[in-house]
Write a protein that holds these residues in place. Structure first.
Motif, PDB file in Angstrom:
ATOM      1  N   GLN A 129       0.828  -1.205   0.000  1.00 35.38           N
ATOM      2  CA  GLN A 129       0.000   0.000   0.000  1.00 35.38           C
ATOM      3  C   GLN A 129       0.864   1.257   0.000  1.00 35.38           C
ATOM      4  OE1 GLN A 129      -3.052  -0.231   3.031  1.00 35.38           O
ATOM      5  NE2 GLN A 129      -3.797  -2.205   2.278  1.00 35.38           N
ATOM      6  N   TRP A 130       1.977   1.208   0.739  1.00 38.09           N
ATOM      7  CA  TRP A 130       2.884   2.373   0.721  1.00 38.09           C
ATOM      8  C   TRP A 130       3.460   2.563  -0.677  1.00 38.09           C
ATOM      9  CZ3 TRP A 130       7.877   3.420  -0.585  1.00 38.09           C
ATOM     10  CH2 TRP A 130       8.359   4.686  -0.222  1.00 38.09           C
ATOM     11  N   LEU A 131       3.899   1.486  -1.294  1.00 40.51           N
ATOM     12  CA  LEU A 131       4.469   1.583  -2.634  1.00 40.51           C
ATOM     13  C   LEU A 131       3.454   2.160  -3.619  1.00 40.51           C
ATOM     14  CD1 LEU A 131       6.352  -1.843  -2.806  1.00 40.51           C
ATOM     15  CD2 LEU A 131       7.426   0.421  -2.741  1.00 40.51           C
ATOM     16  N   ALA A 132       2.208   1.672  -3.545  1.00 40.48           N
ATOM     17  CA  ALA A 132       1.176   2.140  -4.474  1.00 40.48           C
ATOM     18  C   ALA A 132       0.861   3.612  -4.270  1.00 40.48           C
ATOM     19  CB  ALA A 132      -0.091   1.300  -4.303  1.00 40.48           C
ATOM     20  N   ALA A 133       0.961   4.085  -3.028  1.00 40.82           N
ATOM     21  CA  ALA A 133       0.718   5.502  -2.754  1.00 40.82           C
ATOM     22  C   ALA A 133       1.887   6.365  -3.224  1.00 40.82           C
ATOM     23  CB  ALA A 133       0.488   5.711  -1.256  1.00 40.82           C
ATOM     24  N   PHE A 152     -10.683 -12.551  -4.531  1.00 39.40           N
ATOM     25  CA  PHE A 152     -10.669 -11.783  -3.285  1.00 39.40           C
ATOM     26  C   PHE A 152      -9.393 -10.949  -3.200  1.00 39.40           C
ATOM     27  CE2 PHE A 152      -9.453 -11.541   1.251  1.00 39.40           C
ATOM     28  CZ  PHE A 152     -10.514 -10.786   1.719  1.00 39.40           C
ATOM     29  N   LEU A 153      -8.248 -11.542  -3.524  1.00 39.28           N
ATOM     30  CA  LEU A 153      -6.987 -10.805  -3.460  1.00 39.28           C
ATOM     31  C   LEU A 153      -6.982  -9.627  -4.429  1.00 39.28           C
ATOM     32  CD1 LEU A 153      -4.233 -13.559  -3.127  1.00 39.28           C
ATOM     33  CD2 LEU A 153      -5.031 -11.954  -1.384  1.00 39.28           C
ATOM     34  N   ARG A 154      -7.486  -9.856  -5.635  1.00 42.26           N
ATOM     35  CA  ARG A 154      -7.526  -8.766  -6.608  1.00 42.26           C
ATOM     36  C   ARG A 154      -8.447  -7.650  -6.137  1.00 42.26           C
ATOM     37  NH1 ARG A 154      -9.996 -10.479 -10.638  1.00 42.26           N
ATOM     38  NH2 ARG A 154     -10.096 -12.750 -10.429  1.00 42.26           N
ATOM     39  N   LEU A 155      -9.481  -8.018  -5.388  1.00 43.98           N
ATOM     40  CA  LEU A 155     -10.447  -7.040  -4.896  1.00 43.98           C
ATOM     41  C   LEU A 155      -9.865  -6.172  -3.792  1.00 43.98           C
ATOM     42  CD1 LEU A 155     -13.466  -6.186  -5.142  1.00 43.98           C
ATOM     43  CD2 LEU A 155     -13.963  -7.856  -3.348  1.00 43.98           C
ATOM     44  N   VAL A 156      -9.090  -6.786  -2.893  1.00 47.25           N
ATOM     45  CA  VAL A 156      -8.637  -6.059  -1.703  1.00 47.25           C
ATOM     46  C   VAL A 156      -7.295  -5.367  -1.872  1.00 47.25           C
ATOM     47  CG1 VAL A 156      -9.901  -7.595  -0.172  1.00 47.25           C
ATOM     48  CG2 VAL A 156      -7.506  -8.091  -0.684  1.00 47.25           C
ATOM     49  N   ARG A 157      -6.509  -5.744  -2.873  1.00 43.85           N
ATOM     50  CA  ARG A 157      -5.155  -5.207  -2.946  1.00 43.85           C
ATOM     51  C   ARG A 157      -5.046  -3.861  -3.638  1.00 43.85           C
ATOM     52  NH1 ARG A 157      -1.468 -10.676  -3.789  1.00 43.85           N
ATOM     53  NH2 ARG A 157      -0.928 -10.899  -1.583  1.00 43.85           N
ATOM     54  N   ALA A 158      -6.146  -3.321  -4.123  1.00 45.07           N
ATOM     55  CA  ALA A 158      -6.108  -1.979  -4.708  1.00 45.07           C
ATOM     56  C   ALA A 158      -7.456  -1.314  -4.482  1.00 45.07           C
ATOM     57  CB  ALA A 158      -5.795  -2.042  -6.205  1.00 45.07           C
ATOM     58  N   ASP A 159      -7.475  -0.306  -3.578  1.00 40.91           N
ATOM     59  CA  ASP A 159      -8.740   0.403  -3.372  1.00 40.91           C
ATOM     60  C   ASP A 159      -8.997   1.325  -4.559  1.00 40.91           C
ATOM     61  OD1 ASP A 159      -7.122   2.602  -2.984  1.00 40.91           O
ATOM     62  OD2 ASP A 159      -7.514   2.803  -0.843  1.00 40.91           O
ATOM     63  N   ALA A 164      -5.807   2.383 -10.367  1.00 46.49           N
ATOM     64  CA  ALA A 164      -5.143   2.704 -11.628  1.00 46.49           C
ATOM     65  C   ALA A 164      -3.623   2.720 -11.488  1.00 46.49           C
ATOM     66  CB  ALA A 164      -5.623   4.054 -12.142  1.00 46.49           C
ATOM     67  N   ARG A 165      -3.108   2.715 -10.237  1.00 47.81           N
ATOM     68  CA  ARG A 165      -1.667   2.798 -10.014  1.00 47.81           C
ATOM     69  C   ARG A 165      -1.026   1.426  -9.798  1.00 47.81           C
ATOM     70  NH1 ARG A 165       0.198   7.769  -8.479  1.00 47.81           N
ATOM     71  NH2 ARG A 165       1.677   6.953  -6.940  1.00 47.81           N
ATOM     72  N   VAL A 166      -1.840   0.386  -9.644  1.00 50.17           N
ATOM     73  CA  VAL A 166      -1.313  -0.947  -9.355  1.00 50.17           C
ATOM     74  C   VAL A 166      -1.719  -1.913 -10.457  1.00 50.17           C
ATOM     75  CG1 VAL A 166      -1.285  -2.884  -7.746  1.00 50.17           C
ATOM     76  CG2 VAL A 166      -1.436  -0.535  -6.869  1.00 50.17           C
ATOM     77  N   THR A 167      -0.731  -2.544 -11.073  1.00 52.16           N
ATOM     78  CA  THR A 167      -0.980  -3.600 -12.046  1.00 52.16           C
ATOM     79  C   THR A 167      -0.604  -4.924 -11.400  1.00 52.16           C
ATOM     80  OG1 THR A 167      -0.438  -2.114 -13.874  1.00 52.16           O
ATOM     81  CG2 THR A 167      -0.438  -4.477 -14.353  1.00 52.16           C
ATOM     82  N   GLN A 168      -1.560  -5.815 -11.225  1.00 47.70           N
ATOM     83  CA  GLN A 168      -1.280  -7.108 -10.614  1.00 47.70           C
ATOM     84  C   GLN A 168      -0.981  -8.110 -11.728  1.00 47.70           C
ATOM     85  OE1 GLN A 168      -3.416  -8.150  -6.953  1.00 47.70           O
ATOM     86  NE2 GLN A 168      -4.797  -6.462  -7.395  1.00 47.70           N
ATOM     87  N   VAL A 169       0.231  -8.645 -11.704  1.00 47.09           N
ATOM     88  CA  VAL A 169       0.732  -9.501 -12.781  1.00 47.09           C
ATOM     89  C   VAL A 169       0.869 -10.922 -12.257  1.00 47.09           C
ATOM     90  CG1 VAL A 169       2.631  -9.904 -14.389  1.00 47.09           C
ATOM     91  CG2 VAL A 169       1.966  -7.556 -13.797  1.00 47.09           C
TER      92      VAL A 169
END
Length: 308
Positions: A129-133, A152-159, A164-169
Motif C-alpha cells: 500500500q505504501w508503494l502504491a501511494a 478476493f486478493l484482486r479485490l482487496v489489494r487496490a482500493d 489505476a496505479r497498481v498492475t497485478q501480474v
C-alpha cells in the motif's frame, strides 16, 4: 459466482475489521492459542521449519520461538484483514518511521527501472500500500489455487483511489514478458523473492543453512534490463490500543543479485532475505513450506512429508 463469493468474503472481512484494534489483537492471541493447542497444519510447519533452520537452539528456546511465531502469524492475519478493508491512507498512518525513501526516489528518478524485492517479513501488504501511494507499480503474484481466493486478493489489494496505479501480474509467461517491458520503460516492479518456484524455474542456494529452490527471475530481470534492485519491508516496532506501529525500510540490494550467473544471484538473494528475517525471526513467514523441493529431486526427501 466466483466474484459474488469473493465479495461476500470481502463483506465478512470488512465487518470483522471494524472491531477495535485491541479486540482484534486479543482475538489473534486466542486464535494462536487454539492453533498451538490443536497442533494445526500451520503450527506443525513452523515447528518443522525451526527444526531445519535452528538446530542449534535448545529445545526450550525453540519452543518459545515457535509460540511467538504462531502468535505473530495469527495477529498478522487479522491485522491484514483490517488493512485490506480500511482506507489505505488510514493504514499508512501506522508507519511511524521511514528509512531509505530518498534512495528509492533516486532509483526511480534514474529512469532505469526499479525492482522492489519484498520478503515475507513484517507486514508486506502494508508495504504494497505504501508503494502504491508512492509510485505506480506492477506487483508479481502467484495466484491462489482457489478462484475465489484469487478474486478476493484482486479485490482487496487496490482500493478505488489506487486501482489505476497498481498492475497485478500473474507469475506466468505473459506476465514475465510484461515485467521486462515495464522495467525497460523505467517502471517499478514488486516481487516477493522468497516463494519457491516451480522445478526448472530456479536454482538451489542455502537459506538458513538449508538448500532452498530459489527464483532466478529477479536476477534475470535485473541483469537484462539494468534496473536497480532494492529490498523493502515494513517491520513491527510497537503495539498499542490504537494499532501496531511499523518502520518502513528500503535499502540497496547487493550487486550480486543481478549477476549473470544465476547460482551467484540466488545465493545473494537468499543471504539478504535471511539477514532481514534474522532481525526478528518471529516476524518472518515460517508457516510456508519453503523446502518442499530438494536437490535430490526425490519426494522422500521432502521434509514436510506427512504434514497436510
Amino acid at each position: 459466482m466466483t466474484d459474488l463469493a469473493a465479495r461476500l468474503l470481502h463483506l465478512f472481512a470488512t465487518a470483522l475489521a471494524r472491531l477495535p484494534w485491541r479486540w482484534l489483537m486479543r482475538l489473534g492471541d486466542g486464535l494462536a492459542a487454539w492453533m498451538l493447542r490443536r497442533n494445526t497444519r500451520e503450527s506443525r510447519v513452523v515447528r518443522r521449519n525451526l527444526e531445519l533452520t535452528q538446530p542449534q537452539l535448545p529445545a526450550a528456546a525453540r519452543d518459545d520461538l515457535h509460540q511467538r511465531i504462531v502468535r505473530t502469524t495469527a495477529r498478522q492475519a487479522l491485522e491484514t484483514l483490517r488493512m485490506w478493508t480500511r482506507p489505505h491512507a488510514e493504514n499508512l498512518g501506522l508507519i511511524r518511521q521511514s528509512h531509505g525513501v530518498d534512495l528509492f526516489d533516486a532509483a526511480i528518478a534514474a529512469g532505469r527501472g526499479v525492482i522492489v524485492a519484498a520478503p515475507h517479513y513484517g507486514n508486506w501488504e502494508l508495504l504494497n500500500q505504501w508503494l502504491a501511494a508512492h509510485t505506480p507499480l506492477a506487483i508479481l503474484y502467484a495466484p491462489p489455487e482457489s478462484a475465489v481466493g484469487d478474486a478476493f486478493l484482486r479485490l482487496v489489494r487496490a482500493d478505488d483511489a489506487q486501482a489505476a496505479r497498481v498492475t497485478q501480474v500473474r507469475a506466468e509467461g505473459p506476465g514475465v514478458r510484461q515485467l521486462f517491458k515495464l522495467l525497460k520503460d523505467g517502471g517499478v516492479v514488486g516481487i516477493l523473492p522468497d516463494q519457491q518456484p516451480k522445478q526448472g524455474d530456479g536454482e538451489f542456494a542455502p537459506f538458513f543453512g538449508v538448500p532452498a529452490l530459489t527464483m532466478t527471475l529477479l536476477g534475470r530481470l535485473a541483469h537484462r534490463t539494468g534496473a536497480a534492485v532494492v529490498f523493502a519491508w515494513c517491520e513491527r516496532i510497537d503495539a498499542h490500543d490504537d494499532g501496531p506501529g511499523f518502520a518502513l525500510h528500503i535499502e540497496a540490494a547487493p550487486p550480486a543479485v543481478a549477476d549473470a550467473d544465476p547460482v551467484v544471484a540466488v545465493a545473494a538473494l537468499n543471504q539478504t532475505v535471511e539477514r532481514i528475517a534474522r532481525r526478528d525471526p518471529s516476524q518472518y513467514q515460517w508457516t510456508y513450506k519453503r523446502y518442499t523441493l530438494q536437490p535430490s529431486g526425490n519426494w522422500d526427501d521432502n521434509p514436510y512429508k506427512g504434514i497436510r
